[in-house]
Design an enzyme around this catalytic site. Structure first.
Site, PDB file in Angstrom:
ATOM      1  N   LYS A 126       0.861  -1.190   0.000  1.00  0.00           N
ATOM      2  CA  LYS A 126       0.000   0.000   0.000  1.00  0.00           C
ATOM      3  C   LYS A 126       0.890   1.230   0.000  1.00  0.00           C
ATOM      4  O   LYS A 126       2.029   1.173   0.456  1.00  0.00           O
ATOM      5  CB  LYS A 126      -0.868   0.012   1.267  1.00  0.00           C
ATOM      6  CG  LYS A 126      -2.075   0.912   1.161  1.00  0.00           C
ATOM      7  CD  LYS A 126      -3.244   0.196   0.487  1.00  0.00           C
ATOM      8  CE  LYS A 126      -4.432   1.090   0.271  1.00  0.00           C
ATOM      9  NZ  LYS A 126      -5.595   0.317  -0.190  1.00  0.00           N
ATOM     10  N   ASP A 166      -7.167   4.441  -4.409  1.00  0.00           N
ATOM     11  CA  ASP A 166      -7.740   4.315  -3.062  1.00  0.00           C
ATOM     12  C   ASP A 166      -8.341   5.695  -2.774  1.00  0.00           C
ATOM     13  O   ASP A 166      -8.575   6.476  -3.717  1.00  0.00           O
ATOM     14  CB  ASP A 166      -6.673   3.916  -2.033  1.00  0.00           C
ATOM     15  CG  ASP A 166      -7.284   3.462  -0.698  1.00  0.00           C
ATOM     16  OD1 ASP A 166      -7.765   2.321  -0.618  1.00  0.00           O
ATOM     17  OD2 ASP A 166      -7.312   4.260   0.257  1.00  0.00           O
TER      18      ASP A 166
END
Ligand code: NDP
Ligand code: 2IT
Length: 448
Positions: A126, A166
């Site tokens: 991430k 995201d």
């Protein structure tokens, strides 16, 4: 002391300043106790838990860019490459002022298990930045994205690490980042997913997280002989996940009556007008006040601390789709008092640990984000497959595969919970099923 407790203590001591990361690790390790206890000697000898809770590497970097006034701004960039036992690192990039190492590590850690659940070969990672895209011009967004990618490009690649969207990162940002990667590396490759449809993107990726959430919710309800048609839903958020969750819920005959953003929420008893919501959020990038102004049946409420927001209404299904820790114990009590049937998480870790426990203890069907929102990253992996074979599949083909994957995820987490004597605990089922595959790969690959 048990192996799980020993490692939890170590992780807490080493990462005392990272509350979100500790929350995610505690949830996972606690629920893995039945598997760990059954294999304690092997896992302890191979330091499986120590290795899986320590990222392969975490990269932090300066992101300088010039704003529209000619002023140089500096943000902090992150990429945490957590675990690539089963495939290249894969996970989104979050652009939000709240981003810090704890948040990126919690998201990267969860991504390991989520990606394993998809049944596809992707590892966990991430990234993101504390950059705030709100109120920025397109030129400023491009300046930030180009600077961010200039540094990030050193660490990623189609077979190494494949970032995606995201919070705050959508098609526009992926476009600017892809352009900069291509320019620096001189290579047109599937290094990002969520790309535009004319340059390597996949049909149905935009819809995938929200649609997938509803495919899984429907599978869960069916398994309990409940018909989704006619059910009312509380949805939080009004971004990519929320919009397509609302759209698919409506296609399945359910009725979402709420949505929210960081400044307030909408209650629309007639049902959310998804075309209007798309116009306000995707086209105009405006506040929800504009939705309310155009829709007589809708009430707009300004967000105030201590209020239950979208969780105060009497609904059958709750679908948190905004951000972490947005549904707390008091909200959970309210939902239970109002007879909620299920809570399925579109966002990552939106429900606090005590709220999750309360919902489960009070008979609410609860599926956490690692399983429930896996449709987004699963479809990203399908985008990678299409890029590898240099072909594009039809919307129906991708959507059909997504539906199959979400149904398989539900079956697998349900089965894993049964195998370990915790039937109906889908949090444990998801963590166990995700963990088993990664651990097999780690053991097979030796000490690394
Ligand atoms: P978007 O940026 O498209 O939308 C985020 C929504 O959540 C917006 O309505 C935003 O409001 C609201 N929000 C964000 N941060 C906060 C906050 N701190 N407090 C209150 N509201 C907030 O993001 P996505 O829809 O893509 O992501 C939503 C969630 O789903 C995140 O948890 C993400 O990690 C998760 N997720 C996303 C996937 C994807 O494919 N995009 C896949 C799997 C999970 P505002 O605009 O006012 O900030
Ligand atoms: O949290 C997530 O799974 C995402 N933001 C999607 C990641 C991806 O690589 O598509």
């Amino acid at each position: 002391m048990s192996y799980v407790d020993e490692v939890l203590e170590q992780v807490k001591a080493k990462n005392a300043d990272q509350p979100e990361f500790l929350q995610a690790v505690s949830e996972v390790l606690d629920s893995l106790r039945p598997v760990i206890d059954a294999n304690e000697e092997l896992y302890r000898k191979n330091a499986i838990l120590e290795r899986i809770t320590e990222p392969d590497r975490q990269i932090m970097f300066r992101v300088p860019w010039v704003d529209d006034n000619g002023q140089v701004q500096v943000n902090r960039g992150f990429r945490v490459q957590f675990n690539n036992a089963i495939g290249p690192y894969k996970g989104g990039l979050r652009l939000h002022p709240s981003v810090n190492l704890s948040i990126i590590k919690f998201l990267g850690f969860e991504q390991i298990f989520k990606n394993s659940l998809t049944t596809l070969p992707i590892g966990g990672g991430k990234g993101g930045s504390d950059f705030d895209p709100k109120g920025k011009s397109d030129r400023e967004i491009m300046a930030f994205c180009q600077s961010f990618m200039t540094e990030l490009s050193k660490y990623i690649g189609a077979d190494v690490d494949v970032p995606a969207g995201d919070i705050g990162t959508g098609a526009r940002e992926i476009g600017f980042m892809f352009g900069q990667y291509k320019r620096i590396q001189g290579s047109f490759e599937g290094v990002l997913t969520g790309k535009g449809l004319t340059w390597g993107g996949s049909l149905a990726r935009t819809q995938a997280t929200g649609y997938g959430l509803l495919y899984l919710t429907n599978a869960l309800l069916k398994d309990h002989n409940i018909d989704i048609a006619g059910k009312t839903c509380a949805v939080s958020g009004s971004g990519n996940v929320a919009i397509y969750a609302i759209e698919k819920a409506q296609q399945l005959g359910a009725k979402p009556v709420t949505c929210s953003d960081s400044t307030g929420w909408i209650y629309d008893p007639e049902g959310i007008d998804v075309a209007l919501l798309k116009e306000v959020k995707e086209v105009k990038r405006a506040r929800l006040t504009e939705y309310a102004a155009a829709r007589p049946s809708a009430e707009y409420h300004e967000k105030k601390n201590g209020e239950h927001g979208v969780w105060q209404y009497k609904v059958d299904l709750a679908l948190p789709c905004a951000t972490q820790n947005e549904l707390d114990l008091e909200d959970a009590k309210m939902l239970v008092a109002n007879g909620v049937i299920s809570v399925t998480e579109g966002a990552n870790m939106p429900t606090t640990l005590d709220a999750t426990k309360y919902l489960q203890e009070n008979g609410v069907l609860f599926v956490g984000g690692k399983a429930a929102n896996a449709g987004g990253v699963a479809t990203s992996a399908l985008e990678m497959s299409q890029n590898s074979e240099r072909l594009s599949w039809s919307f129906e083909e991708v959507d059909g595969k997504l539906k199959g994957i979400m149904e398989t995820i539900y079956a697998n987490i349900s089965d894993a919970a049964k195998r370990y004597g915790v039937e109906g605990d889908y949090v444990a089922g998801a963590n166990i099923a995700g963990f088993e595959k990664v651990v097999d790969a780690m053991l097979a690959q030796g000490v690394c």
